[in-house]
Design a protein around this motif. Structure first.
Motif, mmCIF file in Angstrom:
data_model
loop_
_atom_site.group_PDB
_atom_site.id
_atom_site.type_symbol
_atom_site.label_atom_id
_atom_site.label_comp_id
_atom_site.label_asym_id
_atom_site.label_seq_id
_atom_site.Cartn_x
_atom_site.Cartn_y
_atom_site.Cartn_z
ATOM 1 N N SER A 72 0.841 -1.193 0.000
ATOM 2 C CA SER A 72 0.000 0.000 0.000
ATOM 3 C C SER A 72 0.876 1.243 0.000
ATOM 4 O O SER A 72 1.762 1.383 0.829
ATOM 5 C CB SER A 72 -0.878 -0.011 1.242
ATOM 6 N N GLN A 105 -0.801 4.362 -0.967
ATOM 7 C CA GLN A 105 -1.795 5.395 -0.657
ATOM 8 C C GLN A 105 -3.121 4.691 -0.409
ATOM 9 O O GLN A 105 -3.571 3.887 -1.229
ATOM 10 C CB GLN A 105 -1.902 6.401 -1.817
ATOM 11 N N GLU A 106 -3.720 4.990 0.723
ATOM 12 C CA GLU A 106 -4.940 4.283 1.105
ATOM 13 C C GLU A 106 -6.137 4.691 0.256
ATOM 14 O O GLU A 106 -6.091 5.668 -0.472
ATOM 15 C CB GLU A 106 -5.287 4.547 2.575
ATOM 16 N N ALA A 138 4.599 8.097 -5.864
ATOM 17 C CA ALA A 138 3.798 7.868 -4.657
ATOM 18 C C ALA A 138 3.489 9.194 -3.971
ATOM 19 O O ALA A 138 2.384 9.409 -3.480
ATOM 20 C CB ALA A 138 4.535 6.937 -3.706
ATOM 21 N N ARG A 198 -0.246 10.493 -3.444
ATOM 22 C CA ARG A 198 -0.711 10.834 -2.112
ATOM 23 C C ARG A 198 -1.280 12.248 -2.102
ATOM 24 O O ARG A 198 -2.334 12.512 -1.549
ATOM 25 C CB ARG A 198 0.457 10.756 -1.126
ATOM 26 N N ALA A 226 -4.486 12.212 -3.503
ATOM 27 C CA ALA A 226 -5.372 11.296 -2.759
ATOM 28 C C ALA A 226 -5.937 10.206 -3.660
ATOM 29 O O ALA A 226 -7.123 9.878 -3.595
ATOM 30 C CB ALA A 226 -6.489 12.059 -2.060
ATOM 31 N N PRO A 247 -5.841 6.242 -4.548
ATOM 32 C CA PRO A 247 -5.334 4.973 -4.005
ATOM 33 C C PRO A 247 -4.216 4.413 -4.894
ATOM 34 O O PRO A 247 -4.349 4.407 -6.117
ATOM 35 C CB PRO A 247 -6.558 4.048 -4.042
ATOM 36 N N GLY A 266 -6.364 0.086 -1.693
ATOM 37 C CA GLY A 266 -5.128 0.760 -1.293
ATOM 38 C C GLY A 266 -4.825 0.577 0.192
ATOM 39 O O GLY A 266 -3.694 0.753 0.615
ATOM 40 N N GLU A 301 2.662 11.802 8.755
ATOM 41 C CA GLU A 301 1.487 11.020 8.336
ATOM 42 C C GLU A 301 0.595 10.622 9.514
ATOM 43 O O GLU A 301 -0.612 10.493 9.378
ATOM 44 C CB GLU A 301 1.924 9.738 7.618
ATOM 45 N N ARG A 349 -3.041 14.962 5.485
ATOM 46 C CA ARG A 349 -3.634 14.924 4.146
ATOM 47 C C ARG A 349 -5.080 15.401 4.251
ATOM 48 O O ARG A 349 -5.762 15.072 5.228
ATOM 49 C CB ARG A 349 -3.584 13.501 3.608
#
Ligand code: PEP
Ligand code: MG
Length: 749
Positions: free
Chosen positions: A187, A189-190, A366, A370, A373, A375, A397, A681, A703
């Motif tokens: 993962s 980015q979620e 990445a 991110r 936003a 995934p 993600g 983060e 974020r």
């Protein structure tokens, strides 16, 4: 090459073309092909084994072995001689098969009477699709000419398999491109996303692997290579005087494009009966196979170059490629081996998700994903070979998993998850304009992290109070050359305009470690995370920092300005950086430009050392922002980029929280109550954010997508109770306060 080979393989391919042109069903076609090869080669047996799944080969057609064993006989990769060919991607050619290493007798096939065996891999661009085998009773080694003819036929079979030409009646032969596949990656980015595949570099499809007229094919190849060479020369001219590394790569391209050996091998394949594009692909396949075996980094890079060049040549020959005319789906999920930040930005927010075969958590792609936003799943091994444009795909993600062509149950479960997230988003929207005030009346300032102009609309959408961290390096990373001062000033000014008076904290250039500028000589450092990075570069080579500070002052054009310096490890680094700011102000004043109405200058606390700096530092610094990502990696000595260790130590570990509490106390002890925030983060993770607040932090920057969830939890929490839970856990000697806090929260809901 001997006359005989040319005519042998060409004759064989000529007949193969006729078979392929017939409109017979998949199985009948395969049967005809094995018959044809056996009779042309003068062998009793010809068999085609195709992969049924990643591990299993299945006998799909045979001339000469027991017909009953078709679709019954299966081998695992590596098992028997056939399995060995598949595993090693190498030809096995032996006059005495039963004595050969790895031979496995399969009674159902009736093959015990055959002595000679020649098996060649059916592969396409490094992907193993199966094995083509001929066998005969007579003990003989197959000649080079014969093995070459088999290789060429196998190449055509690979193309046809890819096109689904053997798809047919039997379920076992369903082409892989119709099966659902799950990938487990990492993962980066979620978030969850559902959509349709958009290949960054669509695979070129070769529909005419066999040459009708070798002369015509040769001419096509020569014309395409000429065009390729002109293209590479143009790129070299364009890059002249530029970055040395880029020039080196282009020089390597030119060398390959002019390589006589490469050309000769492709001409040879055309003379053997392949079309120009099939000949290019055959070379590319060989290079890919070698690439998988080569461990030397330099050599691998060169083979990569050759691979890229072959792709260009294929695009020229087929007119396919990035401009295939395919339409971007409305819900594109981007699939790529890897992608640069600039290319990713071109796609922009239209992307629903991104899946990369390579990449890393700290890669520039990445960082951009991110910031947008979107995934992002990385390390999804082989996805570019499995996915086809337009395939249905679901990206998780959060867990780093991807479902390609998912089946019903996966689709339902996944959609439930997305629906739940959407519901939560609605809930967050309803508290957007409310403050993050806890039940016991403490208000936490929630700010957002940004780095692109494209982030600014989130300032209003998320309800952030301002930008707590603007990572200026993104603008440097996405360019091919150093940005100019006027360019930067314009950009910073637009950022401030878009913020409509809300505070934006600009962090000066933070490069080094994982963030390497493409136009700066890379540093060979044994440990870049502990190396020449951020403010260290800024102070040693102040030119860029001065330029940036001036750009910031000019962008403010009299408005208030906040600037912070990254990675300050000791007091003196801050005072030196501050001196640079004073000089920049002086230069601007002399030039007659207005100075900011107010100027706040702060430092990022990213190394434990700064937590123990002299009191004077805490008194003097304008404000402090804890860069939790770096601080945590140095506190626990656990590389934030290293998957093995990066989750090993909990942010809610008592030692870490106690250290943070110490920093809060130091800031509160100064005459000015030095403003302190946390912008790593962890600030965006609700439980972590709650505990940070309980430790005394009053400003968090995260974020934009995290603001809703964090605010929601804070508004439902009693901070002094949480603090009490933490204090008790610490007194009890718990390693991490997480279990206790989770227990407490469960009791509340
Ligand atoms: C940090 O280290 O926490 C931080 C915010 O900076 P970056 O992630 O850009 O290194
Ligand atoms: Mg940092």
């Amino acid at each position: 090459m001997s006359e005989r080979t040319e005519t042998e393989s060409r004759k064989l391919l000529g007949r193969l073309r006729e078979v392929l042109a017939e409109s017979s069903a998949g199985q009948a076609r395969l049967d005809r092909i094995t018959h044809l090869i056996a009779s042309s080669m003068g062998t009793e047996v010809c068999s085609i084994y195709l992969f049924r799944d990643e591990e299993t080969l299945e006998l799909c057609a045979t001339e000469g072995l027991n017909p009953e064993s078709v679709h019954q006989t299966r081998l695992r990769i590596g098992e028997g001689l056939v399995g060995r060919v598949a595993k090693t991607s190498r030809i096995v050619n032996t006059a005495d098969a039963p004595s050969a290493k790895g031979f496995r007798y399969m009674p159902e096939t009736g093959e015990e009477i055959f002595s000679s065996f020649c098996g060649v891999p059916i592969q396409r661009l490094g992907e193993n699709l199966g094995v083509l085998v001929v066998q005969s009773k007579e003990a003989r080694d197959f000649s080079l000419d014969e093995t070459y003819a088999l290789e060429v036929v196998a190449m055509v079979l690979a193309e046809m398999t890819e096109l689904g030409a053997f798809l047919g009646d039997n379920a076992a032969m369903q082409a892989r491109h119709h099966q659902s596949v799950m990938f487990r990656g990492g993962s980066a980015q979620e978030g969850a996303a559902e959509g349709h595949v958009w290949l960054h570099e669509p695979r070129v499809v070769v529909t005419n692997p066999i040459a009708e007229d070798p002369e015509v094919e040769l001419q096509r190849l020569h014309e395409a290579v000429d065009q390729l060479r002109v293209g590479v020369d143009k790129m070299l001219d364009g890059a002249a005087g530029g970055d040395k590394e880029q020039l080196q790569v282009l020089e390597a391209y030119r060398m390959f494009a002019n390589s006589k050996g490469w050309m000769r091998r492709m001409e040879h394949d055309i003379a053997g009966g392949l079309s120009a594009e099939a000949a290019v692909e055959k070379e590319q396949t060989t290079a890919r196979t070698r690439m998988e075996q080569v461990t030397d980094a330099y050599l691998r890079e060169r083979l990569h170059d050759l691979d890229d060049l072959s792709n260009r040549l294929l695009r020229i020959l087929t007119g396919q490629g990035s401009e295939t005319g395919a339409e971007l789906p409305t819900d594109p999920i981007l699939i790529a081996r890897n992608i640069g930040p600039a290319e990713l930005l071109e796609y922009g927010r239209g992307l629903k998700g991104i899946v990369l075969e390579e990449g890393s958590v700290g890669s520039h792609a990445a960082i951009v994903a991110r910031a947008l936003a979107i995934p992002l799943v990385i390390h999804a091994d082989r996805i570019t070979t499995e996915a086809l444009n337009g395939d249905h795909i679901m990206v998780d993600g959060d867990h780093g998993t991807v479902h390609l062509r998912p089946d019903e149950t996966v689709v339902t479960a996944f959609r439930d998850k997305i629906a739940m997230q959407a519901q939560a988003q609605q809930r967050y929207a309803s508290i957007r304009d409310k403050t993050a005030t806890t039940l016991d009346g403490v208000t936490i300032g929630l700010h957002m992290n940004a780095g692109l102009m494209a982030d600014l609309p989130s300032l209003d959408n998320s309800g952030a109070e301002g930008v707590g961290l603007f990572r200026t390096e993104l603008q440097f990373l996405i360019r091919n050359q150093m940005p100019k001062r006027t360019e930067l000033a314009q950009l910073y000014s637009r950022v401030m305009d878009a913020a409509h008076g809300k505070r934006v904290v600009f962090r000066t250039l933070d490069i080094g470690s994982d963030k390497v500028l493409p136009y700066m000589a890379p540093q060979e450092e044994p440990n870049p995370a502990l190396g020449w990075r951020a403010i260290r570069v800024g102070l040693d080579k102040p030119g860029v920092m001065r330029m940036q500070l001036q750009a910031l002052l000019r962008a403010a054009n009299g408005r208030p300005l906040s600037v912070m310096f990254p990675f300050i490890a000791q007091y003196e680094e801050y005072t030196k950086a501050l001196e640079e700011m004073e000089k920049a102000k002086e230069r601007e004043r002399v030039l007659g430009h207005p100075l900011p109405e107010t100027l706040e200058v702060g430092a990022m606390l990213e190394t434990p050392s700064l937590g123990f700096a002299p009191q004077k530092f805490f008194e003097e610094v304008g404000f402090l922002s804890i860069g939790g990502n770096d601080l945590k990696q140095f506190f626990f000595a656990a590389d934030r980029e290293n998957e093995r260790v990066r989750r090993r130590y909990d942010t809610l570990n008592v030692s870490f929280l106690t250290f943070l509490e110490g920093i809060v106390n130091r800031c509160n002890s100064t005459s000015t109550k030095t403003p302190l925030s946390f912008c790593g983060e962890d600030a965006g993770r609700p439980i972590e954010a709650l505990c940070l607040a309980a430790m005394g932090l009053r400003t968090l920057s995260m974020r934009p997508a995290s603001i809703g969830p964090v605010k929601s939890l804070l508004r439902r929490s009693n901070l002094s109770e949480v603090r009490q839970v933490i204090v008790e856990a610490r007194e009890r000697g718990d390693q991490s306060v997480r279990p206790a806090v989770m227990d407490y929260l469960r009791g509340q809901s």
